[in-house]
Design a protein around this motif. Structure first.
Motif: not given
Length: 124
Positions: A30-35, A57, A73-74
């Motif tokens: 996914t494109d964020s650490e929070q997601k 990342p 991405e993560w």
């Protein structure tokens, strides 16, 4: 010291040759650490996986809609029982905001008996 009784746990033994794997690692990005954290936490809370690891990342280079893209991405790596795969995949497809999320399952052919027994218990 390892639990010696776990060595005799049939759930922790590798699947016989030719049989489907009893355990999987399942990866998504996914494109964020929070997601990534939200996806991981939801899977654990739902007992769809016993553990989820989020990698720092990574740089992904891919073709999308005819263009070559480069993005950070993560990666999220879930440890689960094969019997929970369909539910984990359905959760990821529903919770993920990508149109076509990466969902790749890799069979676990061998593993520590105690650890695999823990995965079985946490996903049941």
């Amino acid at each position: 010291m390892a639990d010696p009784t776990a060595l005799n746990d049939p759930a922790a033994a590798p699947a016989p040759v030719g049989a489907p794997a009893r355990f999987l690692t399942v990866m998504t990005t996914t494109d964020s650490e929070q997601k990534a954290e939200r996806l991981a936490r939801g899977a654990i809370e739902g007992r769809l996986a016993a553990c989820a690891q989020i990698s720092a990342p990574v740089t992904s280079v891919f073709r999308w809609n005819g263009a070559v893209e480069t993005n950070q991405e993560w990666q999220v790596l879930f440890k689960t029982a094969s019997a929970r795969y369909a539910a984990l995949e359905a959760y990821l497809l529903d919770a993920h905001d990508y149109d076509t999320p990466e969902i790749i399952a890799t069979p676990v052919t061998h593993g520590g008996a105690g650890y695999l027994a823990w995965v079985a218990e946490e996903t049941s």
